[in-house]
Design a protein around this motif. Structure first.
Motif, mmCIF file in Angstrom:
data_model
loop_
_atom_site.group_PDB
_atom_site.id
_atom_site.type_symbol
_atom_site.label_atom_id
_atom_site.label_comp_id
_atom_site.label_asym_id
_atom_site.label_seq_id
_atom_site.Cartn_x
_atom_site.Cartn_y
_atom_site.Cartn_z
ATOM 1 N N ARG A 377 0.685 -1.248 -0.092
ATOM 2 C CA ARG A 377 0.071 0.034 -0.183
ATOM 3 C C ARG A 377 0.985 1.341 -0.036
ATOM 4 N NH1 ARG A 377 -5.337 -1.494 3.691
ATOM 5 N NH2 ARG A 377 -5.152 -3.722 3.446
ATOM 6 N N THR A 379 2.472 2.140 -2.626
ATOM 7 C CA THR A 379 2.157 2.638 -3.885
ATOM 8 C C THR A 379 0.315 2.657 -3.972
ATOM 9 O OG1 THR A 379 2.173 0.672 -4.936
ATOM 10 C CG2 THR A 379 4.248 1.726 -4.766
ATOM 11 N N SER A 380 0.069 3.505 -4.916
ATOM 12 C CA SER A 380 -1.293 3.703 -5.480
ATOM 13 C C SER A 380 -1.336 3.571 -6.871
ATOM 14 C CB SER A 380 -1.945 5.081 -5.160
ATOM 15 O OG SER A 380 -3.360 5.101 -5.242
ATOM 16 N N PRO A 381 -2.124 2.381 -7.283
ATOM 17 C CA PRO A 381 -2.684 1.167 -6.608
ATOM 18 C C PRO A 381 -1.774 0.411 -5.894
ATOM 19 C CG PRO A 381 -2.810 0.874 -8.782
ATOM 20 C CD PRO A 381 -2.263 2.004 -8.888
ATOM 21 N N PRO A 382 -2.232 -0.231 -4.743
ATOM 22 C CA PRO A 382 -1.354 -1.277 -4.019
ATOM 23 C C PRO A 382 -0.738 -1.985 -4.962
ATOM 24 C CG PRO A 382 -3.444 -0.769 -2.951
ATOM 25 C CD PRO A 382 -3.501 -0.216 -4.103
#
Length: 521
Positions: A377, A379-382
């Motif tokens: 999580r 990063t976005s998206p995970p």
């Protein structure tokens, strides 16, 4: 050199013949070489009713004393017996850690940093990947309404896989126990933290009661063979819109600090001469605790879960950090990092707060663990760039990663990051050193297996009485009838029918609150 060893099926240790003859069994040796398999089992002939020997390869190279004074003529082979300091509980803690760490390969070290869900934790997986920890996620149970014996057998089977590895490092099994052993059928359920913290606003102000709840919870968790809990949550909830506000003792950091008394309840009272910041677990009736979620999880913007805590450093340190001061002083074993961010920086990637502040300034010596898929999580998206997330998380100072499913991907990616010098070996060694410190401190190497000796502790009447006391002390009457001059309570003893309505009226799960699985699969 000829050395003799005996095997006892109850556990996995090694004893040389000179120790046997001297009558001083000491399970601190590693043996290599051929041996004749002699056993009481049906697959081998009976030689002596008191003694038996098993083929080493069947148990991953580790055998143990069953008795002594073996007839030398029963054995043959060339053996090398090496004294292992890390297996000797008489050695100082740091000596044991250094000795074991010096023997470990990169694969074994990364395995120790890996925590996987129990559904993946087969004997073969534990053995092949040297997995350091296993957990039950919310509602993850061996079977619906599983008995104490079922839990113990499951944990022990996983542990056998760990002990079958070259170095025999035991795994540590963890589970949520945020208001009692809340994943297990028939366990005692205590009020949530928000209820217990209300005592601080009342006459009672009773941290001693919270400590008793911790002790009772530890006994019930240990009854199921589990030595590690992801509790307590010491968030300071500043916005009631936060959906997990019930996990917070109070909006007042001073009350949350008082409630950290649950930690010595779970772990035991830290000795007076113990260095501050060093983890401590008092024995087989106590569990390693985990203060969470570090830090600022209760202060996110508009109370949005896993969001951004926008606050100055002074505000963070004066509102959200104080409970961690107390937790570290009381010897908490582990700290779990929050999904949330501080001023836009993900806590799972925050080197300043995890390493510079928690580890260096507060001198926390236990291990830091991620939350469930916490690295994903970043990063976005995970999971958009998993190697990048692993790099940021490990370099920030996270020691153990709650993966919990994609463990082969994690191990491969972290191995590559170390081999290409993106993550230095010193960071890996720091992580493993901390994990081993907790395992040694809690006695896992001496007592890796669970038994049924505490089975009567689950749902014990004394614990239920304690829960009733906590409920009585934490009840809050918000409104007593429509008009103050005509209170509704107390109800007349001869009242007619009473209607209890609403979705919570006849639902045990709702009444117990969040984080409650009731033993369902």
């Amino acid at each position: 050199m000829l050395s003799l060893f005996s095997y006892c099926p109850s556990s996995d240790r090694t004893i040389p013949s000179d120790r046997l003859a001297a009558g001083t069994p000491s399970p601190h040796y590693w043996a290599e070489g051929p041996i004749i398999p002699i056993s009481h089992r049906a697959d081998a002939p009976i030689i002596n009713k008191h003694l038996e020997v098993a083929l080493l390869s069947k148990y991953g190279g580790i055998v143990e004393l069953c008795s002594c004074f073996l007839p030398p003529q029963l054995f043959f082979g060339h053996w090398r017996a090496e004294y292992l300091k890390y297996k000797d509980p008489r050695q100082p803690l740091n000596v044991r850690i250094n000795d074991l760490l010096s023997r470990m390969t990169l694969a074994e070290k990364i395995g120790q940093m890996s925590q996987i869900e129990r559904v993946n934790a087969s004997f073969d997986v534990m053995q092949k990947y040297f997995i350091g920890s296993v957990l039950s996620g919310g509602g993850s149970v061996p079977s619906p309404r599983a008995s104490v014996e079922t839990w113990v057998n499951m944990v022990n089977e996983i542990q056998r896989g760990s002990l079958s590895t070259r170095l025999g490092i035991p795994m540590i099994y963890g589970i949520d126990a945020v208001h009692g052993h809340n994943n297990v059928y028939r366990a005692t359920v205590f009020p949530h933290n928000i209820g217990l913290g209300l005592q601080g606003k009342s006459f009672y102000m009773d941290p001693a009661l919270v400590k008793k709840i911790g002790a009772a919870t530890a006994l019930e968790v240990r009854a199921t063979g589990i030595p590690y809990v992801f509790a307590p949550c010491i968030a300071v909830c500043r916005d009631p819109r936060w959906g997990r506000c019930y996990e917070s003792y109070s909006e007042d950091p001073k009350i949350v600090q008082e409630m950290t008394e649950i930690i010595p309840g779970l772990q035991g009272d830290i000795p007076a001469n113990s260095p501050k910041g060093v983890p401590y677990v008092a024995g087989k009736t106590k569990v390693a605790a985990c203060s969470k979620h570090y830090v600022g999880d209760g202060g996110t913007y508009m109370g949005i879960n896993e969001n951004n805590t926008i606050i100055s450093q002074h505000g963070l340190l004066s509102i959200h950090m104080p409970p961690y001061y107390n937790a570290v002083i009381k010897g908490v074993s582990t700290v779990m990092v929050s999904y949330s961010s501080w001023n836009g920086v993900k806590m799972h990637a925050n080197h300043y707060l995890v390493t510079d502040f928690l580890k260096n300034k507060l001198r926390f010596r236990g291990f830091v663990i991620s939350d469930w898929q916490g690295l994903d999580r970043i990063t976005s998206p995970p999971h958009a760039d998993y190697p990048y997330s692993i790099k940021l998380g490990i370099l920030a100072g996270i020691d153990m990663v709650m993966i919990p499913y994609s463990y082969t991907e994690f191990i491969t990616d972290l191995t590559n990051l170390v081999q290409n010098n993106t993550i230095p070996m010193s960071r890996i060694d720091d992580a493993v050193r901390r994990i081993l410190r907790v395992k040694f401190t809690m006695g896992l190497f001496e007592n890796p297996f669970a038994d049924l000796s505490l089975s009567d502790q689950l749902g014990k009447q004394e614990h239920r009485d304690l829960a009733r006391e906590a409920v009585r002390k934490s009840l809050v009457l918000l409104k007593n009838g429509k008009y103050s001059e005509k209170p509704l309570l107390p109800l007349p003893k001869r009242a007619g029918k009473i209607l209890v309505a609403g979705s919570h009226a006849d639902n045990l799960g709702y009444q117990c609150g969040g984080g409650q699985s009731l033993g369902k699969d």
